[in-house]
Design a protein around this motif. Sequence first.
Motif, PDB file in Angstrom:
ATOM      1  N   VAL A  82      65.049   6.930  -1.989  1.00 39.69           N
ATOM      2  CA  VAL A  82      63.886   6.172  -1.522  1.00 39.69           C
ATOM      3  C   VAL A  82      62.671   7.075  -1.311  1.00 39.69           C
ATOM      4  O   VAL A  82      61.547   6.669  -1.603  1.00 39.69           O
ATOM      5  CB  VAL A  82      64.201   5.333  -0.264  1.00 39.69           C
ATOM      6  CG1 VAL A  82      64.284   6.181   0.996  1.00 39.69           C
ATOM      7  CG2 VAL A  82      63.176   4.231  -0.074  1.00 39.69           C
ATOM      8  N   MET A  83      62.878   8.292  -0.872  1.00 43.15           N
ATOM      9  CA  MET A  83      61.749   9.194  -0.636  1.00 43.15           C
ATOM     10  C   MET A  83      61.058   9.545  -1.956  1.00 43.15           C
ATOM     11  O   MET A  83      59.828   9.562  -2.040  1.00 43.15           O
ATOM     12  CB  MET A  83      62.194  10.447   0.106  1.00 43.15           C
ATOM     13  CG  MET A  83      62.676  10.188   1.527  1.00 43.15           C
ATOM     14  SD  MET A  83      61.381   9.615   2.646  1.00 43.15           S
ATOM     15  CE  MET A  83      60.596  11.163   3.032  1.00 43.15           C
ATOM     16  N   LEU A 100      63.886  15.742   4.912  1.00 45.03           N
ATOM     17  CA  LEU A 100      62.840  15.582   3.917  1.00 45.03           C
ATOM     18  C   LEU A 100      61.709  14.744   4.514  1.00 45.03           C
ATOM     19  O   LEU A 100      61.942  13.669   5.078  1.00 45.03           O
ATOM     20  CB  LEU A 100      63.394  14.895   2.666  1.00 45.03           C
ATOM     21  CG  LEU A 100      62.410  14.719   1.513  1.00 45.03           C
ATOM     22  CD1 LEU A 100      61.847  16.058   1.045  1.00 45.03           C
ATOM     23  CD2 LEU A 100      63.089  13.993   0.354  1.00 45.03           C
ATOM     24  N   THR A 101      60.469  15.235   4.396  1.00 49.56           N
ATOM     25  CA  THR A 101      59.313  14.580   4.988  1.00 49.56           C
ATOM     26  C   THR A 101      58.233  14.373   3.941  1.00 49.56           C
ATOM     27  O   THR A 101      57.915  15.280   3.175  1.00 49.56           O
ATOM     28  CB  THR A 101      58.761  15.442   6.151  1.00 49.56           C
ATOM     29  OG1 THR A 101      59.795  15.591   7.129  1.00 49.56           O
ATOM     30  CG2 THR A 101      57.561  14.798   6.796  1.00 49.56           C
ATOM     31  N   LEU A 102      57.689  13.165   3.936  1.00 45.71           N
ATOM     32  CA  LEU A 102      56.575  12.805   3.058  1.00 45.71           C
ATOM     33  C   LEU A 102      55.372  12.516   3.952  1.00 45.71           C
ATOM     34  O   LEU A 102      55.485  11.741   4.901  1.00 45.71           O
ATOM     35  CB  LEU A 102      56.923  11.561   2.238  1.00 45.71           C
ATOM     36  CG  LEU A 102      55.870  11.067   1.268  1.00 45.71           C
ATOM     37  CD1 LEU A 102      56.553  10.392   0.078  1.00 45.71           C
ATOM     38  CD2 LEU A 102      54.919  10.084   1.899  1.00 45.71           C
ATOM     39  N   THR A 103      54.247  13.147   3.661  1.00 46.79           N
ATOM     40  CA  THR A 103      53.008  12.900   4.377  1.00 46.79           C
ATOM     41  C   THR A 103      51.970  12.436   3.376  1.00 46.79           C
ATOM     42  O   THR A 103      51.820  13.036   2.310  1.00 46.79           O
ATOM     43  CB  THR A 103      52.510  14.184   5.090  1.00 46.79           C
ATOM     44  OG1 THR A 103      53.564  14.689   5.921  1.00 46.79           O
ATOM     45  CG2 THR A 103      51.285  13.905   5.941  1.00 46.79           C
ATOM     46  N   ALA A 104      51.266  11.343   3.719  1.00 50.18           N
ATOM     47  CA  ALA A 104      50.282  10.785   2.797  1.00 50.18           C
ATOM     48  C   ALA A 104      49.075  10.264   3.566  1.00 50.18           C
ATOM     49  O   ALA A 104      49.196   9.801   4.695  1.00 50.18           O
ATOM     50  CB  ALA A 104      50.908   9.659   1.972  1.00 50.18           C
ATOM     51  N   VAL A 109      50.221   8.550   7.036  1.00 52.16           N
ATOM     52  CA  VAL A 109      51.604   8.226   7.354  1.00 52.16           C
ATOM     53  C   VAL A 109      52.470   9.456   7.142  1.00 52.16           C
ATOM     54  O   VAL A 109      52.212  10.269   6.244  1.00 52.16           O
ATOM     55  CB  VAL A 109      52.127   7.033   6.509  1.00 52.16           C
ATOM     56  CG1 VAL A 109      52.158   7.380   5.030  1.00 52.16           C
ATOM     57  CG2 VAL A 109      53.490   6.572   6.984  1.00 52.16           C
ATOM     58  N   LYS A 110      53.450   9.579   8.004  1.00 53.48           N
ATOM     59  CA  LYS A 110      54.461  10.632   7.867  1.00 53.48           C
ATOM     60  C   LYS A 110      55.809   9.925   7.922  1.00 53.48           C
ATOM     61  O   LYS A 110      56.121   9.248   8.899  1.00 53.48           O
ATOM     62  CB  LYS A 110      54.340  11.667   8.979  1.00 53.48           C
ATOM     63  CG  LYS A 110      55.325  12.801   8.876  1.00 53.48           C
ATOM     64  CD  LYS A 110      55.058  13.826   9.975  1.00 53.48           C
ATOM     65  CE  LYS A 110      55.974  15.014   9.857  1.00 53.48           C
ATOM     66  NZ  LYS A 110      55.678  15.985  10.917  1.00 53.48           N
ATOM     67  N   ILE A 111      56.595  10.078   6.851  1.00 57.97           N
ATOM     68  CA  ILE A 111      57.903   9.446   6.760  1.00 57.97           C
ATOM     69  C   ILE A 111      58.943  10.553   6.671  1.00 57.97           C
ATOM     70  O   ILE A 111      58.869  11.415   5.793  1.00 57.97           O
ATOM     71  CB  ILE A 111      58.000   8.530   5.522  1.00 57.97           C
ATOM     72  CG1 ILE A 111      56.873   7.493   5.542  1.00 57.97           C
ATOM     73  CG2 ILE A 111      59.372   7.863   5.458  1.00 57.97           C
ATOM     74  CD1 ILE A 111      56.707   6.725   4.249  1.00 57.97           C
ATOM     75  N   THR A 112      59.888  10.532   7.587  1.00 59.12           N
ATOM     76  CA  THR A 112      60.932  11.548   7.619  1.00 59.12           C
ATOM     77  C   THR A 112      62.284  10.887   7.385  1.00 59.12           C
ATOM     78  O   THR A 112      62.616   9.893   8.042  1.00 59.12           O
ATOM     79  CB  THR A 112      60.935  12.288   8.972  1.00 59.12           C
ATOM     80  OG1 THR A 112      59.630  12.842   9.187  1.00 59.12           O
ATOM     81  CG2 THR A 112      61.966  13.397   8.993  1.00 59.12           C
TER      82      THR A 112
END
Length: 171
Positions: A99-100, A127-131, A140-143
């Motif tokens: 999903v990431m 795993l972290t996604l920053t956008a 947004v920051k999704i971890t």
Amino acid sequence: MKTKTGAAALLASLTLTTLTGCGMSEDKTPSAGISGTDQAIETTKGVSSEIYDLIGLKGQTTKPGVVTNACPGKDPEKFFSTFHMWTFTPAEQGPLDGVMERLKQSMPGLGWKVVGFEPDTSRNRNLTLTADNDAKKHSVKITYWAKDEPPKLNVSVVSGCYEVPEGETVE
């Protein structure tokens, strides 16, 4: 709605700094425009809903509401940001795999600029996604907490700094 203090305010302030890259000086804080607090909260709820839809899975989320916080280096009576943190747990085990990567690929086509995609500094190396979305004035920051049982996504949505309309104060 009152401006929240304490741990939530500190976390939101740190997240605002992390997500938007703004420092403590006034000139680096991104502007989200002019808005009353109720409208800004609704806008942030909408951005959170869009992120939920992008995840594209059935599951449950935690229910904390959107909070408002003072903007670093600005008059807290006139300037504020919004912050919404929630956790997504999928209805079935396993569907978070990939999903990431899917979010990383799909978000740019929807106005999001992915500015970070890497493991965090925790022991689990989540795993972290920053956008950032310049048009929406939100980040947004999704971890991905892959080692949790069950695995989860932690989502933090934060706005730039809003200024209340002339004659109003932050509620």
